[in-house]
Design a protein around this motif. Structure first.
Motif, PDB file in Angstrom:
ATOM      1  N   CYS A  37      -0.029  -1.270   7.529  1.00  0.00           N
ATOM      2  CA  CYS A  37       0.343  -1.158   6.118  1.00  0.00           C
ATOM      3  C   CYS A  37       1.320  -0.007   5.938  1.00  0.00           C
ATOM      4  CB  CYS A  37      -0.913  -0.936   5.276  1.00  0.00           C
ATOM      5  SG  CYS A  37      -0.588  -0.796   3.509  1.00  0.00           S
ATOM      6  N   HIS A  39       1.539   1.851   3.474  1.00  0.00           N
ATOM      7  CA  HIS A  39       0.941   2.927   2.684  1.00  0.00           C
ATOM      8  C   HIS A  39       0.283   3.950   3.606  1.00  0.00           C
ATOM      9  CE1 HIS A  39      -2.399   4.335  -0.211  1.00  0.00           C
ATOM     10  NE2 HIS A  39      -1.321   5.078  -0.391  1.00  0.00           N
ATOM     11  N   GLN A  40      -0.893   3.635   4.150  1.00  0.00           N
ATOM     12  CA  GLN A  40      -1.593   4.585   5.019  1.00  0.00           C
ATOM     13  C   GLN A  40      -2.028   3.944   6.327  1.00  0.00           C
ATOM     14  OE1 GLN A  40      -4.560   6.251   2.338  1.00  0.00           O
ATOM     15  NE2 GLN A  40      -3.187   7.958   1.884  1.00  0.00           N
ATOM     16  N   ALA A  42      -3.294   1.126   7.358  1.00  0.00           N
ATOM     17  CA  ALA A  42      -4.450   0.253   7.606  1.00  0.00           C
ATOM     18  C   ALA A  42      -4.007  -0.960   8.417  1.00  0.00           C
ATOM     19  CB  ALA A  42      -5.054  -0.206   6.280  1.00  0.00           C
ATOM     20  N   CYS A  57      -3.875  -5.757   1.661  1.00  0.00           N
ATOM     21  CA  CYS A  57      -4.343  -4.712   2.561  1.00  0.00           C
ATOM     22  C   CYS A  57      -5.841  -4.453   2.333  1.00  0.00           C
ATOM     23  CB  CYS A  57      -3.549  -3.433   2.317  1.00  0.00           C
ATOM     24  SG  CYS A  57      -4.128  -2.052   3.329  1.00  0.00           S
ATOM     25  N   TRP A  59      -7.538  -1.700   2.672  1.00  0.00           N
ATOM     26  CA  TRP A  59      -7.932  -0.371   2.204  1.00  0.00           C
ATOM     27  C   TRP A  59      -7.699  -0.169   0.706  1.00  0.00           C
ATOM     28  CZ3 TRP A  59      -6.206   3.705   6.407  1.00  0.00           C
ATOM     29  CH2 TRP A  59      -7.000   3.512   7.547  1.00  0.00           C
ATOM     30  N   HIS A  60      -6.480  -0.332   0.240  1.00  0.00           N
ATOM     31  CA  HIS A  60      -6.182  -0.063  -1.185  1.00  0.00           C
ATOM     32  C   HIS A  60      -5.490  -1.241  -1.868  1.00  0.00           C
ATOM     33  CE1 HIS A  60      -5.904   3.849   1.067  1.00  0.00           C
ATOM     34  NE2 HIS A  60      -6.903   4.105   0.248  1.00  0.00           N
ATOM     35  N   GLN A  61      -5.563  -2.410  -1.233  1.00  0.00           N
ATOM     36  CA  GLN A  61      -5.142  -3.680  -1.845  1.00  0.00           C
ATOM     37  C   GLN A  61      -3.657  -3.774  -2.167  1.00  0.00           C
ATOM     38  OE1 GLN A  61      -8.237  -2.118  -3.089  1.00  0.00           O
ATOM     39  NE2 GLN A  61      -8.921  -3.164  -1.243  1.00  0.00           N
ATOM     40  N   ALA A  62      -2.787  -3.035  -1.466  1.00  0.00           N
ATOM     41  CA  ALA A  62      -1.358  -3.338  -1.591  1.00  0.00           C
ATOM     42  C   ALA A  62      -1.162  -4.793  -1.169  1.00  0.00           C
ATOM     43  CB  ALA A  62      -0.524  -2.409  -0.716  1.00  0.00           C
ATOM     44  N   PRO A  75      -0.400   0.141  -3.821  1.00  0.00           N
ATOM     45  CA  PRO A  75      -1.827   0.378  -3.579  1.00  0.00           C
ATOM     46  C   PRO A  75      -2.577   0.746  -4.856  1.00  0.00           C
ATOM     47  CG  PRO A  75      -0.514   2.233  -2.826  1.00  0.00           C
ATOM     48  CD  PRO A  75       0.463   1.157  -3.211  1.00  0.00           C
TER      49      PRO A  75
HETATM   50  S1  FES Z   1      -3.441   1.602   3.536  1.00  0.00           S
HETATM   51 FE1  FES Z   1      -2.772  -0.295   2.752  1.00  0.00          FE
HETATM   52  S2  FES Z   1      -2.827  -0.046   0.638  1.00  0.00           S
HETATM   53 FE2  FES Z   1      -3.486   1.857   1.417  1.00  0.00          FE
END
Ligand code: FES
Length: 117
Positions: A37, A39-40, A42, A57, A59-62, A75
């Motif tokens: 991902c 973002h972070q 995942a 995703c 983790w935070h649904q991006a 996210p």
């Molecule tokens: S790691 Fe994918 S939305 Fe945060």
């Protein structure tokens, strides 16, 4: 040897890991995108497909468009926080629109779904 998953393990709506790829069956088509991902980082092969055919995703649904690799929704949170973060989410989304996931074609070949090089 190409990265692949057994087609029987990839019903409509499923996401599976094949080497560095998250292989997706949206129900309409097969696709493969890079697993991390934007973002972070995942593992997107642990994600799911939503009603609009986007890869979500874990983790935070991006949300990602698997045909382009573009992040289409940012996210909903960060680190251990899960909830609304509109300004932050929009900022990450703009980043994910520019720095897209890598995309490959995934095709049915015999009993497997193969990620094309
Ligand atoms: S790691 Fe994918 S939305 Fe945060």
């Amino acid at each position: 040897m190409p990265d692949s998953v057994p087609a029987a393990d990839l019903p409509p709506g499923a996401v599976r890991r094949a080497g560095p790829w998250a292989v997706v069956n949206t129900g309409d088509r097969l696709a493969a995108v890079s697993r991390r991902c934007r973002h972070q980082l995942a593992d997107l092969s642990d994600g799911h497909v939503d009603a609009e055919g986007c890869l979500v995703c874990p983790w935070h649904q991006a949300r990602y468009d698997t045909s382009t690799g573009e992040m289409v929704s940012g996210p909903r949170g960060f680190l251990g926080y899960h909830g609304p973060a509109p300004g932050y989410s929009g900022l990450v989304k703009r980043f994910g629109q520019v720095l897209r996931l890598r995309v490959r074609r995934a095709v049915r070949r015999g009993p497997d779904v193969v990620v094309e090089p």
